[in-house]
Design a protein around this motif. Structure first.
Motif, PDB file in Angstrom:
ATOM      1  N   UNK A 190      40.033  -4.220  17.409  1.00 38.76           N
ATOM      2  CA  UNK A 190      40.258  -5.471  18.127  1.00 38.76           C
ATOM      3  C   UNK A 190      41.643  -6.053  17.925  1.00 38.76           C
ATOM      4  N   UNK A 232      34.123 -18.181  30.235  1.00 40.96           N
ATOM      5  CA  UNK A 232      35.566 -17.938  30.188  1.00 40.96           C
ATOM      6  C   UNK A 232      35.889 -16.828  29.197  1.00 40.96           C
ATOM      7  N   UNK A 233      36.883 -15.998  29.532  1.00 39.26           N
ATOM      8  CA  UNK A 233      37.254 -14.932  28.594  1.00 39.26           C
ATOM      9  C   UNK A 233      38.061 -15.474  27.418  1.00 39.26           C
ATOM     10  N   UNK A 234      37.959 -14.780  26.292  1.00 40.04           N
ATOM     11  CA  UNK A 234      38.843 -15.079  25.156  1.00 40.04           C
ATOM     12  C   UNK A 234      40.204 -14.506  25.485  1.00 40.04           C
ATOM     13  N   UNK A 235      41.236 -15.324  25.405  1.00 43.49           N
ATOM     14  CA  UNK A 235      42.564 -14.834  25.743  1.00 43.49           C
ATOM     15  C   UNK A 235      43.467 -14.939  24.534  1.00 43.49           C
ATOM     16  N   UNK A 236      44.579 -14.202  24.619  1.00 48.60           N
ATOM     17  CA  UNK A 236      45.455 -14.201  23.459  1.00 48.60           C
ATOM     18  C   UNK A 236      46.550 -15.246  23.555  1.00 48.60           C
ATOM     19  N   UNK A 237      47.190 -15.326  24.746  1.00 52.26           N
ATOM     20  CA  UNK A 237      48.362 -16.193  24.850  1.00 52.26           C
ATOM     21  C   UNK A 237      47.966 -17.599  25.275  1.00 52.26           C
ATOM     22  N   UNK A 252      32.442 -19.903  23.280  1.00 56.95           N
ATOM     23  CA  UNK A 252      33.378 -19.897  24.410  1.00 56.95           C
ATOM     24  C   UNK A 252      33.769 -21.319  24.800  1.00 56.95           C
ATOM     25  N   UNK A 264      47.443 -21.824  32.257  1.00 62.53           N
ATOM     26  CA  UNK A 264      47.561 -21.414  33.657  1.00 62.53           C
ATOM     27  C   UNK A 264      46.195 -21.320  34.327  1.00 62.53           C
ATOM     28  N   UNK A 265      45.215 -20.767  33.602  1.00 62.42           N
ATOM     29  CA  UNK A 265      43.910 -20.606  34.233  1.00 62.42           C
ATOM     30  C   UNK A 265      43.166 -21.916  34.285  1.00 62.42           C
ATOM     31  N   UNK A 275      41.800  -9.573  35.306  1.00 60.67           N
ATOM     32  CA  UNK A 275      41.655  -9.600  33.850  1.00 60.67           C
ATOM     33  C   UNK A 275      42.069  -8.249  33.329  1.00 60.67           C
ATOM     34  N   UNK A 316      43.933  -9.445  25.534  1.00 63.96           N
ATOM     35  CA  UNK A 316      43.308  -9.752  26.826  1.00 63.96           C
ATOM     36  C   UNK A 316      44.095 -10.814  27.590  1.00 63.96           C
ATOM     37  N   UNK A 374      48.616 -18.539  29.027  1.00 63.35           N
ATOM     38  CA  UNK A 374      47.629 -18.040  29.965  1.00 63.35           C
ATOM     39  C   UNK A 374      46.472 -18.995  30.117  1.00 63.35           C
ATOM     40  N   UNK A 388      26.404  -9.715  29.196  1.00 65.60           N
ATOM     41  CA  UNK A 388      26.488  -8.540  28.321  1.00 65.60           C
ATOM     42  C   UNK A 388      25.277  -7.654  28.506  1.00 65.60           C
ATOM     43  N   UNK A 406      34.197  -4.423  21.079  1.00 64.24           N
ATOM     44  CA  UNK A 406      35.105  -5.405  21.674  1.00 64.24           C
ATOM     45  C   UNK A 406      34.544  -6.824  21.567  1.00 64.24           C
ATOM     46  N   UNK A 407      35.432  -7.823  21.506  1.00 62.78           N
ATOM     47  CA  UNK A 407      34.997  -9.186  21.142  1.00 62.78           C
ATOM     48  C   UNK A 407      34.261  -9.961  22.227  1.00 62.78           C
ATOM     49  N   UNK A 408      34.602  -9.800  23.513  1.00 63.97           N
ATOM     50  CA  UNK A 408      33.883 -10.615  24.489  1.00 63.97           C
ATOM     51  C   UNK A 408      33.526  -9.823  25.737  1.00 63.97           C
ATOM     52  N   UNK A 409      32.799 -10.475  26.644  1.00 60.42           N
ATOM     53  CA  UNK A 409      32.220  -9.775  27.788  1.00 60.42           C
ATOM     54  C   UNK A 409      33.271  -9.064  28.633  1.00 60.42           C
ATOM     55  N   UNK A 410      34.398  -9.744  28.918  1.00 60.00           N
ATOM     56  CA  UNK A 410      35.369  -9.157  29.844  1.00 60.00           C
ATOM     57  C   UNK A 410      36.020  -7.911  29.266  1.00 60.00           C
ATOM     58  N   UNK A 411      36.260  -7.907  27.946  1.00 59.59           N
ATOM     59  CA  UNK A 411      36.853  -6.707  27.356  1.00 59.59           C
ATOM     60  C   UNK A 411      35.839  -5.572  27.295  1.00 59.59           C
TER      61      UNK A 411
END
Lengths: 113, 157, 97
Positions: free
Chosen positions: B87, A96-101, C97, A107-108, B133, B92, A104, C28, A30-35
């Motif tokens: 991926x 910060x997480x990588x987001x798709x939209x 990031x 908003x954050x 999240x 996300x 979003x 991580x 997965x690409x980043x920490x949150x995922x």
């Protein structure tokens, strides 16, 4: 009866092993920490649960069985607590997480963080 | 208060007996002494109340656990599918969600249930909003639909 | 089957260790160490059954508690200001990031 319990125990162990390896692969892919945290969630809840239920089928007496139940409850209590605290600490230290939209992200960024 | 003490005593005794497995008189007496010592310390700390021993929830708790287990299994299958798909298939999302629970206990149960389900993690809890999240956009949408919220509110009553 | 499950847990532990070594950010690494700890609990219980000595489960319970406390301890430390200064020095690592 014994045979049925043994076979179901082996099936539970097989599923648990598959889930644990999947969680490990997800942790790498997965690409980043949150995922990645979600991948660890898989191994913490159902992966550990399946393996411990499989071991419960093999347990020789009641005491062993109850200890396995105790370990299962402990993992189910500890897993979400650690991932929540970890996510909160990461968020408060501005990771910060990588987001798709796009919407979003707007908003954050308008929020407290 | 009395009821909470009795429930704590029974929990501690069961925990001790299951962990020990010895049944001689001396060991049992030592176990009883340690349980009573813990009870005294806990009373001095003043933490025996409806928050540490939520007896009022017991009525609906087991049906909620059953439903939560079902949800966890479903969510696990989805997350494992997306791990192997790679991926490209994940989306996300970070989102603030309104929660309708009034008591602290209800809020904590709701946030904890969100975190326990793989695919969604509750990051922060501010007043009556929870920051979530999610691995997939659909997960957020199913949370917004409010099935889990409704069930936790039902548990609270 | 018990041995196969033990090997699977070993594989998962190796994957977690790789993420712990590679992992770009500090979180991580903590995540990988936490997963390594929970996998160790499972490994100890499985080994107890492989060797026919279920007494190992007591050790597994203690290990689960120690793992929990160590992760919470590290993260409580991460809330202090001192930690924030050191992690600000590490910022170039996670430039993306």
């Amino acid at each position: 009866m014994d045979i049925i319990i043994n076979i179901s125990g082996a099936l539970f162990l097989l599923m648990g092993s598959f889930l644990c390896i999947s969680g490990g692969v997800g942790l790498l892919r997965f690409p980043d920490f949150y995922t990645r945290m979600h991948a660890v969630g898989v191994t913490d809840t159902l992966g550990a649960g399946m393996i411990l239920i499989g071991l419960m089928c093999y347990s020789p007496d009641f005491l062993t069985f109850s200890k396995l139940v105790m370990i299962l409850l402990l993992t189910l209590l500890i897993g979400p607590t650690t991932s929540h605290v970890l996510a909160k600490a990461a968020m408060h230290n501005n990771l910060m997480p990588k987001l798709q939209q796009e919407d979003n992200i707007e908003e954050t960024s308008s929020s407290n963080y | 208060m009395k009821l909470h003490t009795i429930s704590l005593f029974l929990t501690l005794t069961a925990f001790w007996l299951l962990n020990s497995g010895h049944n001689t008189l001396l060991i049992l007496l030592l176990g009883l002494a340690s349980v009573l010592l813990v009870l005294v310390i806990v009373h001095k700390m003043d933490v025996v109340d409806h928050e540490s021993q939520p007896l009022h929830l017991t009525r609906n708790l087991f049906s909620y656990y059953l439903w939560l287990t079902k949800e966890i299994i479903k969510a696990n299958i989805i997350v494992v599918k997306h791990i192997w798909l790679g991926n490209k298939s994940i989306s996300p999302t970070l989102r603030r969600i309104k929660i309708s629970q009034k008591t602290d206990m209800g809020k904590v149960i709701y946030a904890n249930s969100i975190t326990l389900t793989p695919g969604t993690v509750a990051i922060d809890l501010i007043d009556d909003e929870v920051v979530v999240h999610a691995l997939l956009k659909q997960d957020i949408e199913s949370l917004l639909a409010g099935e889990m919220d409704r069930r936790v509110s039902q548990l609270e009553r | 089957m018990l041995i196969a499950a033990t090997l699977a847990i070993f594989v998962a532990m190796i994957l977690a260790i790789i993420r712990g070594i590679v992992g770009p950010t500090l979180y991580d690494r903590i995540l990988a160490v936490n997963m390594f700890g929970t996998k160790t609990v499972l490994l100890i219980s499985l080994l107890g059954f492989v060797m026919g000595r279920p007494e190992f489960l007591d050790i597994a319970i203690v290990y689960a508690l120690i793992n929990f406390i160590s992760v919470i301890g590290v993260l409580r430390y991460s809330d202090t200001n001192k930690f924030k200064h050191t992690s600000a020095d590490e910022k170039p690592l996670d430039k993306e990031y």
